[in-house]
Design a protein around this motif. Structure first.
Motif, PDB file in Angstrom:
ATOM      1  N   GLY A 202       4.407   6.033  -5.358  1.00 54.27           N
ATOM      2  CA  GLY A 202       4.083   5.613  -6.636  1.00 54.27           C
ATOM      3  C   GLY A 202       2.706   6.657  -7.550  1.00 54.27           C
ATOM      4  O   GLY A 202       2.967   7.634  -8.775  1.00 54.27           O
ATOM      5  N   LYS A 203       1.344   6.889  -7.052  1.00 50.96           N
ATOM      6  CA  LYS A 203       0.834   7.757  -7.621  1.00 50.96           C
ATOM      7  C   LYS A 203       1.002   8.939  -6.670  1.00 50.96           C
ATOM      8  O   LYS A 203       0.814   9.758  -7.670  1.00 50.96           O
ATOM      9  CB  LYS A 203      -0.158   7.550  -6.066  1.00 50.96           C
ATOM     10  CG  LYS A 203      -1.307   6.241  -6.665  1.00 50.96           C
ATOM     11  CD  LYS A 203      -2.790   6.151  -6.130  1.00 50.96           C
ATOM     12  CE  LYS A 203      -3.580   4.925  -6.284  1.00 50.96           C
ATOM     13  NZ  LYS A 203      -4.683   4.710  -5.095  1.00 50.96           N
ATOM     14  N   HIS A 204       1.571   9.155  -5.417  1.00 48.87           N
ATOM     15  CA  HIS A 204       2.437  10.822  -5.305  1.00 48.87           C
ATOM     16  C   HIS A 204       3.517  11.118  -6.019  1.00 48.87           C
ATOM     17  O   HIS A 204       2.994  12.072  -6.874  1.00 48.87           O
ATOM     18  CB  HIS A 204       2.294  10.621  -4.055  1.00 48.87           C
ATOM     19  CG  HIS A 204       3.334  12.049  -3.853  1.00 48.87           C
ATOM     20  ND1 HIS A 204       2.612  12.859  -3.141  1.00 48.87           N
ATOM     21  CD2 HIS A 204       4.629  12.514  -3.318  1.00 48.87           C
ATOM     22  CE1 HIS A 204       3.254  14.236  -2.678  1.00 48.87           C
ATOM     23  NE2 HIS A 204       4.786  14.135  -3.130  1.00 48.87           N
ATOM     24  N   HIS A 205       3.927  10.440  -6.249  1.00 49.15           N
ATOM     25  CA  HIS A 205       5.113  10.526  -7.618  1.00 49.15           C
ATOM     26  C   HIS A 205       4.934  11.201  -9.415  1.00 49.15           C
ATOM     27  O   HIS A 205       5.214  11.769  -9.734  1.00 49.15           O
ATOM     28  CB  HIS A 205       6.041   9.484  -8.108  1.00 49.15           C
ATOM     29  CG  HIS A 205       6.951  10.337  -8.464  1.00 49.15           C
ATOM     30  ND1 HIS A 205       8.727  10.757  -8.216  1.00 49.15           N
ATOM     31  CD2 HIS A 205       7.334   8.980 -10.604  1.00 49.15           C
ATOM     32  CE1 HIS A 205       9.417  10.732  -9.646  1.00 49.15           C
ATOM     33  NE2 HIS A 205       9.241  10.057 -10.766  1.00 49.15           N
ATOM     34  N   THR A 206       4.148  10.154  -9.032  1.00 50.06           N
ATOM     35  CA  THR A 206       3.050   9.904 -11.596  1.00 50.06           C
ATOM     36  C   THR A 206       2.416  12.035 -10.926  1.00 50.06           C
ATOM     37  O   THR A 206       2.226  12.879 -11.995  1.00 50.06           O
ATOM     38  CB  THR A 206       2.104   9.341 -10.894  1.00 50.06           C
ATOM     39  OG1 THR A 206       2.577   7.943 -10.703  1.00 50.06           O
ATOM     40  CG2 THR A 206       1.714   9.867 -12.564  1.00 50.06           C
ATOM     41  N   ARG A 207       1.464  12.303 -10.214  1.00 45.87           N
ATOM     42  CA  ARG A 207       0.539  13.286  -9.195  1.00 45.87           C
ATOM     43  C   ARG A 207       2.484  14.577  -9.396  1.00 45.87           C
ATOM     44  O   ARG A 207       1.659  15.328 -10.230  1.00 45.87           O
ATOM     45  CB  ARG A 207       0.239  13.356  -8.078  1.00 45.87           C
ATOM     46  CG  ARG A 207      -1.562  13.425  -8.844  1.00 45.87           C
ATOM     47  CD  ARG A 207      -2.318  13.122  -7.542  1.00 45.87           C
ATOM     48  NE  ARG A 207      -2.638  11.570  -7.120  1.00 45.87           N
ATOM     49  CZ  ARG A 207      -2.715  11.448  -5.387  1.00 45.87           C
ATOM     50  NH1 ARG A 207      -2.113  12.279  -5.391  1.00 45.87           N
ATOM     51  NH2 ARG A 207      -3.104  10.450  -5.531  1.00 45.87           N
ATOM     52  N   GLN A 208       3.187  14.410  -9.403  1.00 48.19           N
ATOM     53  CA  GLN A 208       4.122  15.497  -8.703  1.00 48.19           C
ATOM     54  C   GLN A 208       4.951  15.538 -10.505  1.00 48.19           C
ATOM     55  O   GLN A 208       5.299  16.708 -11.012  1.00 48.19           O
ATOM     56  CB  GLN A 208       5.271  14.961  -8.249  1.00 48.19           C
ATOM     57  CG  GLN A 208       4.729  15.178  -6.355  1.00 48.19           C
ATOM     58  CD  GLN A 208       3.955  16.706  -5.946  1.00 48.19           C
ATOM     59  OE1 GLN A 208       4.995  18.060  -6.414  1.00 48.19           O
ATOM     60  NE2 GLN A 208       3.329  16.679  -5.432  1.00 48.19           N
TER      61      GLN A 208
ATOM     62  N   ILE B 117       1.920   1.627  -3.554  1.00 45.25           N
ATOM     63  CA  ILE B 117       1.442   2.190  -4.389  1.00 45.25           C
ATOM     64  C   ILE B 117       0.851   3.545  -4.429  1.00 45.25           C
ATOM     65  O   ILE B 117       1.283   4.280  -4.899  1.00 45.25           O
ATOM     66  CB  ILE B 117       0.283   1.951  -4.225  1.00 45.25           C
ATOM     67  CG1 ILE B 117      -0.149  -0.037  -5.293  1.00 45.25           C
ATOM     68  CG2 ILE B 117      -1.242   2.500  -4.836  1.00 45.25           C
ATOM     69  CD1 ILE B 117      -0.934  -1.023  -4.472  1.00 45.25           C
ATOM     70  N   ASN B 118       0.559   4.611  -3.243  1.00 44.00           N
ATOM     71  CA  ASN B 118       0.970   5.351  -2.899  1.00 44.00           C
ATOM     72  C   ASN B 118       1.909   6.290  -2.805  1.00 44.00           C
ATOM     73  O   ASN B 118       2.064   7.301  -3.571  1.00 44.00           O
ATOM     74  CB  ASN B 118       0.502   5.787  -1.686  1.00 44.00           C
ATOM     75  CG  ASN B 118      -1.164   5.356  -1.073  1.00 44.00           C
ATOM     76  OD1 ASN B 118      -1.766   5.577  -1.762  1.00 44.00           O
ATOM     77  ND2 ASN B 118      -1.169   4.930   0.626  1.00 44.00           N
TER      78      ASN B 118
ATOM     79  N   SER C 156       1.003  -1.085   0.019  1.00 52.52           N
ATOM     80  CA  SER C 156       0.143  -0.333  -0.028  1.00 52.52           C
ATOM     81  C   SER C 156       0.722   1.441   0.161  1.00 52.52           C
ATOM     82  O   SER C 156       0.881   2.011  -0.971  1.00 52.52           O
ATOM     83  CB  SER C 156      -0.597  -0.029   0.767  1.00 52.52           C
ATOM     84  OG  SER C 156      -1.701   1.059   1.331  1.00 52.52           O
TER      85      SER C 156
END
Length: 58
Positions: free
Chosen positions: A48-54, A45-46, A42
């Motif tokens: 990766g999501k944060h990095h993608t948004r940044q 995954i979070n 978890s």
């Protein structure tokens, strides 16, 4: 003793020249999800999501 020290210095020099240290801004991010611990997966995954948004924002 000298050969052991020389080998340690050689391995350290090779590690510092690793290609992963030369990743460019458009290189994909690899996140290893091979774990049996749900909390670790978890968190990965979070991250990766944060990095993608940044990277999308910049």
């Amino acid at each position: 003793m000298f050969l052991k020290s020389l080998r340690v210095v050689f391995v350290a020099a090779l590690a510092s020249l690793s290609l992963s240290a030369l990743a460019g801004p458009n290189d994909p991010l690899f996140i290893n999800l091979s774990t049996d611990e749900m909390h670790r997966a978890s968190m990965a995954i979070n991250f990766g999501k944060h990095h993608t948004r940044q990277t999308v924002i910049h």
